[in-house]
Design a protein around this motif. Sequence first.
Motif, PDB file in Angstrom:
ATOM      1  N   ASN A  30      47.744  27.023  37.558  1.00 17.68           N
ATOM      2  CA  ASN A  30      47.383  27.894  38.674  1.00 17.68           C
ATOM      3  C   ASN A  30      45.954  28.368  38.484  1.00 17.68           C
ATOM      4  O   ASN A  30      45.342  28.136  37.443  1.00 17.68           O
ATOM      5  CB  ASN A  30      48.329  29.108  38.738  1.00 17.68           C
ATOM      6  CG  ASN A  30      49.666  28.787  39.350  1.00 17.68           C
ATOM      7  OD1 ASN A  30      49.785  28.721  40.560  1.00 17.68           O
ATOM      8  ND2 ASN A  30      50.682  28.566  38.509  1.00 17.68           N
ATOM      9  N   ARG A  31      45.447  29.069  39.501  1.00 19.61           N
ATOM     10  CA  ARG A  31      44.121  29.670  39.394  1.00 19.61           C
ATOM     11  C   ARG A  31      44.268  31.179  39.552  1.00 19.61           C
ATOM     12  O   ARG A  31      44.928  31.651  40.477  1.00 19.61           O
ATOM     13  CB  ARG A  31      43.186  29.101  40.464  1.00 19.61           C
ATOM     14  CG  ARG A  31      41.715  29.339  40.159  1.00 19.61           C
ATOM     15  CD  ARG A  31      40.837  28.889  41.316  1.00 19.61           C
ATOM     16  NE  ARG A  31      40.714  27.458  41.460  1.00 19.61           N
ATOM     17  CZ  ARG A  31      39.863  26.706  40.779  1.00 19.61           C
ATOM     18  NH1 ARG A  31      39.073  27.247  39.865  1.00 19.61           N
ATOM     19  NH2 ARG A  31      39.782  25.397  40.998  1.00 19.61           N
ATOM     20  N   ASP A  32      43.671  31.933  38.648  1.00 19.48           N
ATOM     21  CA  ASP A  32      43.750  33.393  38.696  1.00 19.48           C
ATOM     22  C   ASP A  32      43.099  33.907  39.969  1.00 19.48           C
ATOM     23  O   ASP A  32      41.972  33.532  40.289  1.00 19.48           O
ATOM     24  CB  ASP A  32      43.061  33.992  37.464  1.00 19.48           C
ATOM     25  CG  ASP A  32      43.241  35.490  37.379  1.00 19.48           C
ATOM     26  OD1 ASP A  32      42.439  36.215  38.025  1.00 19.48           O
ATOM     27  OD2 ASP A  32      44.159  35.937  36.685  1.00 19.48           O
ATOM     28  N   THR A  35      39.786  36.114  38.893  1.00 14.32           N
ATOM     29  CA  THR A  35      38.695  35.456  38.180  1.00 14.32           C
ATOM     30  C   THR A  35      38.457  34.013  38.627  1.00 14.32           C
ATOM     31  O   THR A  35      37.422  33.436  38.319  1.00 14.32           O
ATOM     32  CB  THR A  35      38.976  35.437  36.668  1.00 14.32           C
ATOM     33  OG1 THR A  35      40.124  34.595  36.421  1.00 14.32           O
ATOM     34  CG2 THR A  35      39.263  36.840  36.150  1.00 14.32           C
ATOM     35  N   HIS A  36      39.454  33.441  39.327  1.00 13.24           N
ATOM     36  CA  HIS A  36      39.426  32.034  39.767  1.00 13.24           C
ATOM     37  C   HIS A  36      39.487  31.050  38.600  1.00 13.24           C
ATOM     38  O   HIS A  36      39.277  29.855  38.786  1.00 13.24           O
ATOM     39  CB  HIS A  36      38.187  31.744  40.631  1.00 13.24           C
ATOM     40  CG  HIS A  36      38.098  32.609  41.854  1.00 13.24           C
ATOM     41  ND1 HIS A  36      38.976  32.515  42.914  1.00 13.24           N
ATOM     42  CD2 HIS A  36      37.241  33.621  42.172  1.00 13.24           C
ATOM     43  CE1 HIS A  36      38.667  33.408  43.824  1.00 13.24           C
ATOM     44  NE2 HIS A  36      37.623  34.092  43.407  1.00 13.24           N
ATOM     45  N   GLU A  37      39.783  31.562  37.400  1.00 13.53           N
ATOM     46  CA  GLU A  37      39.906  30.686  36.242  1.00 13.53           C
ATOM     47  C   GLU A  37      41.297  30.046  36.232  1.00 13.53           C
ATOM     48  O   GLU A  37      42.294  30.700  36.510  1.00 13.53           O
ATOM     49  CB  GLU A  37      39.699  31.476  34.946  1.00 13.53           C
ATOM     50  CG  GLU A  37      38.270  31.936  34.725  1.00 13.53           C
ATOM     51  CD  GLU A  37      37.313  30.766  34.581  1.00 13.53           C
ATOM     52  OE1 GLU A  37      37.631  29.817  33.835  1.00 13.53           O
ATOM     53  OE2 GLU A  37      36.245  30.797  35.221  1.00 13.53           O
ATOM     54  N   PHE A  39      44.785  28.659  34.751  1.00 12.57           N
ATOM     55  CA  PHE A  39      45.647  29.050  33.637  1.00 12.57           C
ATOM     56  C   PHE A  39      46.987  28.351  33.788  1.00 12.57           C
ATOM     57  O   PHE A  39      47.343  27.878  34.872  1.00 12.57           O
ATOM     58  CB  PHE A  39      45.844  30.574  33.590  1.00 12.57           C
ATOM     59  CG  PHE A  39      46.693  31.109  34.716  1.00 12.57           C
ATOM     60  CD1 PHE A  39      48.069  31.270  34.577  1.00 12.57           C
ATOM     61  CD2 PHE A  39      46.125  31.447  35.944  1.00 12.57           C
ATOM     62  CE1 PHE A  39      48.844  31.752  35.618  1.00 12.57           C
ATOM     63  CE2 PHE A  39      46.896  31.940  36.991  1.00 12.57           C
ATOM     64  CZ  PHE A  39      48.263  32.088  36.826  1.00 12.57           C
ATOM     65  N   HIS A 233      53.922  32.181  30.439  1.00 12.37           N
ATOM     66  CA  HIS A 233      53.495  32.138  31.836  1.00 12.37           C
ATOM     67  C   HIS A 233      54.627  32.439  32.818  1.00 12.37           C
ATOM     68  O   HIS A 233      54.451  32.308  34.028  1.00 12.37           O
ATOM     69  CB  HIS A 233      52.890  30.764  32.137  1.00 12.37           C
ATOM     70  CG  HIS A 233      51.625  30.505  31.367  1.00 12.37           C
ATOM     71  ND1 HIS A 233      50.447  31.187  31.600  1.00 12.37           N
ATOM     72  CD2 HIS A 233      51.354  29.647  30.342  1.00 12.37           C
ATOM     73  CE1 HIS A 233      49.509  30.757  30.768  1.00 12.37           C
ATOM     74  NE2 HIS A 233      50.029  29.825  30.000  1.00 12.37           N
TER      75      HIS A 233
END
Length: 244
Positions: A30-32, A35-37, A39, A233
């Motif tokens: 997925n993307r945070d 933050t768009h990071e 994970f 997660h």
Amino acid sequence: MPLDPTLIEAFTPTGTLRASINLGNPILANRDAATHEPFGVSIDLARALAQRLGVPLELVVLDTAAQSVEAVSDGHADFGFFAVDPKRGETIAFTAPYVLIEGFYLVREDSPIRSNAQVDEAHNRVAVGKGSAYDLFLTRELKAAQIVRAPSSPTVVQTFLDEGLEVAAGVKQQLEADAAKAGGLRLLDERFMVIRQAMGVARARGPQAAAYLADFVEAMKASGFVAQALARHGIAGASVAPPA
């Protein structure tokens, strides 16, 4: 023990280990939102592999499984995370699976379809994510029903609703989440396939790289790393695959 330089070269021809990350499977990546990071379990495994090889890591983040397969096959990424499928196996050497995920059908609450056996009929149109594991599987298995391909797995239910289709197919957890948002939908009572999620490297990288990756996956399962990543997660409904 120092690693064979030819193995490092096989994995990192650019000097950096490039991991193809598919955001189309939210169980694994997925993307945070803040933050768009990226994970998820895939990212955890990618970092562990880079650490073992002693090389820097770059995440090649893509929206669909088909894009991820293409990136590894074409050499734009060095390895990736895929559902095992014979068509993909033409260019990619898979490890044994590290996670097992269930594929299910979704219909409207008032649909006359009550069992998987009723799906494969000529009047039914089935929405799938283009190039996904279940697209490849159902393309082989469905003989009468028509397949309608959504741009990606996360857009399957919206395509199903927008086009007034009879069935949506996908990863159970994604369908459940989308059904909860939309309302008036239900999953059928049984899975139509088990998706065997593995790691893979292009066959062109050679048998040494494929064997090392296969051993890495077995070590990650045996050590509890994969189970811990699923728990960390908050992933429910996916199970660690048994030893190869």
